[in-house]
Design an enzyme around this catalytic site. Structure first.
Site, mmCIF file in Angstrom:
data_model
loop_
_atom_site.group_PDB
_atom_site.id
_atom_site.type_symbol
_atom_site.label_atom_id
_atom_site.label_comp_id
_atom_site.label_asym_id
_atom_site.label_seq_id
_atom_site.Cartn_x
_atom_site.Cartn_y
_atom_site.Cartn_z
ATOM 1 N N CYS A 4 0.866 -1.184 0.000
ATOM 2 C CA CYS A 4 0.000 0.000 0.000
ATOM 3 C C CYS A 4 0.905 1.236 0.000
ATOM 4 O O CYS A 4 1.693 1.428 0.928
ATOM 5 C CB CYS A 4 -0.910 0.001 1.222
ATOM 6 S SG CYS A 4 -1.770 1.583 1.444
ATOM 7 N N CYS A 7 0.533 3.478 3.132
ATOM 8 C CA CYS A 7 1.191 2.877 4.311
ATOM 9 C C CYS A 7 2.696 3.087 4.194
ATOM 10 O O CYS A 7 3.363 3.407 5.190
ATOM 11 C CB CYS A 7 0.875 1.394 4.415
ATOM 12 S SG CYS A 7 -0.740 1.009 5.126
ATOM 13 N N ASP A 30 -0.021 16.279 -2.214
ATOM 14 C CA ASP A 30 -0.347 15.383 -3.329
ATOM 15 C C ASP A 30 0.722 15.527 -4.420
ATOM 16 O O ASP A 30 1.163 16.638 -4.736
ATOM 17 C CB ASP A 30 -1.730 15.726 -3.904
ATOM 18 C CG ASP A 30 -2.272 14.609 -4.778
ATOM 19 O OD1 ASP A 30 -3.250 13.967 -4.377
ATOM 20 O OD2 ASP A 30 -1.695 14.369 -5.872
ATOM 21 N N HIS A 46 -4.119 1.206 8.316
ATOM 22 C CA HIS A 46 -4.661 0.921 6.986
ATOM 23 C C HIS A 46 -6.157 0.638 7.047
ATOM 24 O O HIS A 46 -6.589 -0.434 7.459
ATOM 25 C CB HIS A 46 -3.943 -0.256 6.332
ATOM 26 C CG HIS A 46 -4.426 -0.502 4.933
ATOM 27 N ND1 HIS A 46 -3.906 0.153 3.838
ATOM 28 C CD2 HIS A 46 -5.429 -1.278 4.463
ATOM 29 C CE1 HIS A 46 -4.549 -0.229 2.757
ATOM 30 N NE2 HIS A 46 -5.486 -1.100 3.113
ATOM 31 N N ASN A 87 -12.758 10.118 -2.033
ATOM 32 C CA ASN A 87 -13.273 9.232 -3.066
ATOM 33 C C ASN A 87 -13.374 7.815 -2.493
ATOM 34 O O ASN A 87 -12.472 7.359 -1.800
ATOM 35 C CB ASN A 87 -12.341 9.254 -4.275
ATOM 36 C CG ASN A 87 -12.239 10.646 -4.887
ATOM 37 O OD1 ASN A 87 -13.230 11.366 -4.973
ATOM 38 N ND2 ASN A 87 -11.039 11.039 -5.283
ATOM 39 N N HIS A 100 -8.164 8.283 2.541
ATOM 40 C CA HIS A 100 -7.466 9.571 2.525
ATOM 41 C C HIS A 100 -8.454 10.682 2.238
ATOM 42 O O HIS A 100 -9.457 10.484 1.548
ATOM 43 C CB HIS A 100 -6.337 9.580 1.481
ATOM 44 C CG HIS A 100 -6.749 9.208 0.100
ATOM 45 N ND1 HIS A 100 -6.927 7.900 -0.307
ATOM 46 C CD2 HIS A 100 -7.033 9.974 -0.989
ATOM 47 C CE1 HIS A 100 -7.295 7.886 -1.583
ATOM 48 N NE2 HIS A 100 -7.363 9.135 -2.010
ATOM 49 N N HIS A 102 -8.626 14.455 0.669
ATOM 50 C CA HIS A 102 -7.991 15.519 -0.095
ATOM 51 C C HIS A 102 -8.400 16.850 0.541
ATOM 52 O O HIS A 102 -9.598 17.099 0.738
ATOM 53 C CB HIS A 102 -8.499 15.529 -1.541
ATOM 54 C CG HIS A 102 -8.174 14.307 -2.335
ATOM 55 N ND1 HIS A 102 -7.163 14.267 -3.278
ATOM 56 C CD2 HIS A 102 -8.729 13.064 -2.354
ATOM 57 C CE1 HIS A 102 -7.124 13.074 -3.849
ATOM 58 N NE2 HIS A 102 -8.066 12.314 -3.302
#
Ligand code: 5GP
Ligand code: ZN
Length: 114
Positions: A4, A7, A30, A46, A87, A100, A102
């Site tokens: 990941c 991670c 980002d 995670h 998302n 996550h 944004h």
């Protein structure tokens, strides 16, 4: 979780521009920013998506939003405004399978949805 990328960023196995870190949460820029301010704020543990946010994680998610509020202030967008996007899954456009948020700002953001 092995394989990941977020991670691996949390473990510093992959470099990133870190904006904030504590024992539960890390925030970094980002790699392909869509706005002058574009941070990703993630819990270090995670979780794949919001689908994994069971009641035991309510405190963690509340803390994550507290960090987002603080970062919005530090990056100078609290007053001008900003957007927080998560998302989820294929139709939601999720590419990275680690929960996550944004944090986008620093300019007028266009589309409200989609
Ligand atoms: P998603 O579509 O899953 O919500 O968005 C994933 C985001 O992660 C994208 O905006 C993408 O630019 C960002 N991203 C993907 N890989 C990396 C990386 O290795 N480092 C950083 N800093 N951002 C990444
Ligand atoms: Zn992960």
């Amino acid at each position: 979780m092995k394989d990941c990328i977020f991670c691996q960023i949390a473990l510093k196995e992959i470099p990133s521009e870190i904006a904030y870190e504590d024992d539960q949460v890390i925030a970094f820029k980002d790699i392909q920013p869509l706005a002058p301010v574009h941070l990703l704020v993630i819990p270090k543990c995670h979780l794949c998506s919001i689908n994994d946010v069971t009641p035991e994680y309510e405190g963690l998610i509340g803390h994550t939003f507290s960090v987002i509020r603080r970062l919005a202030s530090e990056f100078g967008v609290s007053e001008s405004g900003y957007r927080v996007v998560t998302n989820t899954g294929t139709d939601g456009g999720q590419i990275v399978g680690h929960l996550h948020f944004h944090l986008l700002g620093g300019q007028a953001l266009n589309a409200k949805i989609g």
